[in-house]
Design an enzyme around this catalytic site. Structure first.
Site, short mmCIF file in Angstrom:
data_model
loop_
_atom_site.label_atom_id
_atom_site.label_comp_id
_atom_site.label_asym_id
_atom_site.label_seq_id
_atom_site.Cartn_x
_atom_site.Cartn_y
_atom_site.Cartn_z
N TYR A 179 28.70 -35.62 -35.16
CA TYR A 179 29.26 -34.36 -34.66
C TYR A 179 30.54 -34.61 -33.86
O TYR A 179 30.58 -35.47 -32.97
CB TYR A 179 28.25 -33.64 -33.77
CG TYR A 179 28.82 -32.35 -33.19
CD1 TYR A 179 28.97 -31.23 -33.99
CD2 TYR A 179 29.27 -32.29 -31.87
CE1 TYR A 179 29.52 -30.06 -33.49
CE2 TYR A 179 29.83 -31.13 -31.36
CZ TYR A 179 29.96 -30.02 -32.18
OH TYR A 179 30.52 -28.88 -31.68
N GLU B 89 25.55 -20.94 -29.91
CA GLU B 89 25.63 -21.11 -28.45
C GLU B 89 25.05 -19.84 -27.82
O GLU B 89 25.75 -18.93 -27.43
CB GLU B 89 27.08 -21.37 -28.06
CG GLU B 89 27.59 -22.67 -28.67
CD GLU B 89 29.09 -22.73 -28.86
OE1 GLU B 89 29.80 -21.83 -28.36
OE2 GLU B 89 29.55 -23.68 -29.51
N PHE C 191 27.56 -29.98 -21.14
CA PHE C 191 28.65 -29.02 -20.99
C PHE C 191 28.19 -27.68 -20.44
O PHE C 191 29.01 -26.84 -20.06
CB PHE C 191 29.33 -28.78 -22.35
CG PHE C 191 28.34 -28.47 -23.44
CD1 PHE C 191 27.66 -27.26 -23.48
CD2 PHE C 191 28.09 -29.40 -24.44
CE1 PHE C 191 26.75 -26.98 -24.47
CE2 PHE C 191 27.16 -29.12 -25.45
CZ PHE C 191 26.49 -27.91 -25.46
N HIS D 6 41.45 -23.26 -30.09
CA HIS D 6 40.69 -22.91 -28.89
C HIS D 6 41.57 -22.49 -27.71
O HIS D 6 41.06 -22.11 -26.67
CB HIS D 6 39.80 -24.08 -28.47
CG HIS D 6 38.59 -24.26 -29.35
ND1 HIS D 6 38.66 -24.26 -30.72
CD2 HIS D 6 37.26 -24.44 -29.04
CE1 HIS D 6 37.44 -24.44 -31.23
NE2 HIS D 6 36.58 -24.55 -30.23
N ARG E 149 23.17 -11.01 18.18
CA ARG E 149 22.01 -11.85 18.49
C ARG E 149 21.60 -12.75 17.33
O ARG E 149 21.13 -13.87 17.54
CB ARG E 149 20.85 -10.93 18.88
CG ARG E 149 19.63 -11.66 19.34
CD ARG E 149 18.50 -10.79 19.87
NE ARG E 149 18.57 -9.39 19.63
CZ ARG E 149 17.54 -8.66 19.18
NH1 ARG E 149 16.39 -9.23 18.91
NH2 ARG E 149 17.66 -7.35 19.02
N TYR F 3 21.70 -6.91 16.42
CA TYR F 3 21.53 -8.06 15.53
C TYR F 3 22.85 -8.75 15.19
O TYR F 3 22.90 -9.96 15.01
CB TYR F 3 20.88 -7.62 14.21
CG TYR F 3 19.42 -7.24 14.31
CD1 TYR F 3 18.72 -7.29 15.50
CD2 TYR F 3 18.73 -6.83 13.17
CE1 TYR F 3 17.39 -6.94 15.58
CE2 TYR F 3 17.40 -6.48 13.22
CZ TYR F 3 16.73 -6.52 14.44
OH TYR F 3 15.42 -6.17 14.49
N ASN G 162 35.38 -30.27 -24.03
CA ASN G 162 33.95 -30.14 -23.76
C ASN G 162 33.71 -30.60 -22.32
O ASN G 162 33.86 -31.78 -22.03
CB ASN G 162 33.18 -31.05 -24.71
CG ASN G 162 32.08 -30.35 -25.47
OD1 ASN G 162 31.26 -31.00 -26.08
ND2 ASN G 162 32.03 -29.05 -25.45
#
Length: 522
Positions: free
Chosen positions: A55, A416, A331, A85, A285, A282, A197
């Site tokens: 791959y 994915e 990844f 990409h 405090r 609050y 990646n």
């Protein structure tokens, strides 16, 4: 001449990351890293020369992993990956974020589990060292299969095909590389995949937020203490015994900070007797409990991000000792996403309790100061609408604090099918920090005004120093005037480290020793 900084791959500390974020250093690699790079590249070279499908070496990507690629096209495969990409949109990432991306990617590849050649790491270092900033659009990553689009834009610039930023304007990357004397990178088998990646964009954005928020949180502690004195609050809630019996470390430390900040205040001593108020609100405090819990979350986030900055997060991974390449999922940026979601809640809470302190100061029934901190209320509105601004910013932060990690959309034709959304989780932290800093800037103005109604009494040395820093920029508000520019000047003191210096000069009341740092020393 720039200082040389050896990239201690796999063992970077938080102060190292702060140095990389700031820039201005020349990065080098230890020789041991070069040997590891060579060993892992030999495994990839053998796989590229063989017939077995591997791959990312001789197959397509994602859902196209079942498509075999011929030996003559292996380099083109990697180039096409980067080109296809590089599809990000939006404003470019800040230069400090891109510097971290370059350095973190170089450090990850240099650990010797990615199979790239030395020239890939050397090009990343050369671009960093030359001060070049690849133009990386800020939107387009879902934080799984790596930060694909932003890292592709970074890589495209290394190839001489993308763009660089020079003084805020875009220039052709080839032109910037040539001017710096850097040869454009040419990709070999697996190298494009190894470069994109990974979680380096989301991690860099998250570290950018962590480092940006440190002076804001230090300022919040100083300003919170100033408000305690302005409201003539008690320092009893900061007694160490209260916090010791609960045992939460952030809470213990924040109470210690407040004791140091308030030590020696004349205002505090002036109402130790004959004050009919039994307990403070609050927002005064419970500051150790609230801000301390935020500090614990931020410290945990710092540890997660430190691990991620030192990690190898591409796929498949190369193990030179056994000559194997193994596919996995490092990844996936879920650790970063969850850390950023915790940071978002902490940032929002620091702003939320600060907004409550402003509301308390302007409410004469609680603070016992003049209404809206003006001596002629009615004719003057004082801090009435400045508080409205703080409330609007606190509300915005609540919306942005919604966890990003719980929102997953499947991508790549359902290959994915669960993603982290870590990049957005990290990117949304900067506007939240800006909102919180503005809330604190408004509180600083209000608390300083409150202190002046108590003159001639003085606060502690530390808080009087903080008051003086403000008054050097913004005069006392005796009647209504244009406040927006003064809010900006006060906010700058919150963000630029001026109030941080007051905080970092503190010593513990009990021992005189330096106080524990926030998280940069984690």
């Amino acid at each position: 001449m720039k200082k040389t900084f050896q990239l201690n791959v796999g063992a970077l500390a938080l102060d190292d990351l702060q140095t990389l974020h700031a820039g201005g250093v020349t990065l080098t690699l230890p020789m041991s890293a070069r040997e590891a790079i060579r060993q892992s590249h030999a495994v990839v070279a053998a796989a590229a020369a063989g017939d077995a499908p591997v791959y990312g070496v001789n197959t397509g990507f994602g859902k196209l992993a079942n498509q075999r690629i011929g030996a003559a096209d292996l380099d083109t495969l990697q180039l096409n990956l980067i080109r296809s990409h590089s599809v990000g949109v939006g404003e470019p990432l800040a230069p400090a974020v891109v510097r971290l991306m370059l350095a973190l990617k170089a450090a990850s590849l240099a650990r010797g589990y990615s199979g790239v050649r030395e020239v890939v790491v050397d090009t990343l270092l050369a671009v960093y060292n030359a001060g070049l900033i690849p133009c990386v659009p800020s939107q387009g990553s879902v934080g799984a299969s790596g930060d694909l689009a932003p890292l592709s834009h970074m890589t495209l610039a290394l190839l001489g095909e993308g763009e660089m930023l020079e003084d805020g304007r875009k220039v052709p990357a080839a032109e910037a590389l040539a001017k710096a004397g850097i040869a454009p990178l040419r990709l070999a088998a697996k190298e494009g995949l190894a470069l994109i990646n990974g979680t380096q964009t989301s991690t860099a954005l998250a570290l950018h937020a962590l480092l940006s928020f440190e002076p804001v949180l230090e300022s919040a502690l100083v300003i919170g203490a100033l408000t305690v004195d302005a409201a003539r609050g008690s320092d009893g809630p900061f007694d160490p015994r209260i916090h010791a019996v609960r045992g939460q470390p952030g809470q213990i430390d924040v109470a210690r900070y407040y004791r140091a900040l308030l030590a020696g205040s004349e205002i505090r001593h002036s109402h130790e007797e004959n004050d009919d108020r039994v307990q403070d609100p609050y927002c005064l405090r419970c500051q150790p409990q609230v801000v301390g819990a935020c500090l614990d979350q931020l410290r945990h986030a710092a540890l997660v991000l430190l691990r991620e900055a030192n990690a190898v997060t591409d796929n498949p991974l190369v193990f030179g000792d056994t000559q194997q390449m193994i596919s996995g999922g490092n990844f996936h940026a879920e650790p970063v996403a969850l850390a950023c979601d915790a940071m978002a809640v902490a940032i929002a809470e620091v702003g939320a309790i600060a907004e409550r302190r402003i509301a308390m100061l302007i409410d004469t029934g609680v603070s016992r100061l003049p209404p809206f901190l003006t001596s002629d209320a009615g004719l003057n509105s004082g801090f009435m609408i400045a508080h409205v601004t703080a409330a609007s910013l606190a509300s915005e932060n609540k919306s942005m604090a919604h966890p990003a990690s719980v929102d997953s959309l499947p991508t790549s034709a359902n290959q994915e099918d669960h993603v982290s959304m870590a990049t957005f989780a990290a990117r949304r932290l900067q506007p939240m920090i800006a909102n919180t800093a503005h809330i604190l800037g408004i509180e600083l103005l209000a608390a300083a005004q409150g202190i002046e109604f108590l003159r001639p009494l003085k606060s502690s040395m530390a808080l009087e120093e903080a008051h003086g820093l403000l008054r050097a920029q913004c005069k006392s508000i005796e009647r209504d005037r244009y406040l927006a520019p003064e809010i900006e000047r006060a906010t700058l003191l919150v963000r630029n480290g001026a109030l941080s210096k007051v905080f970092r000069a503190l010593t513990a009341v009990e021992t005189g020793a330096a106080l524990p740092a926030l998280w940069i020393a984690v």
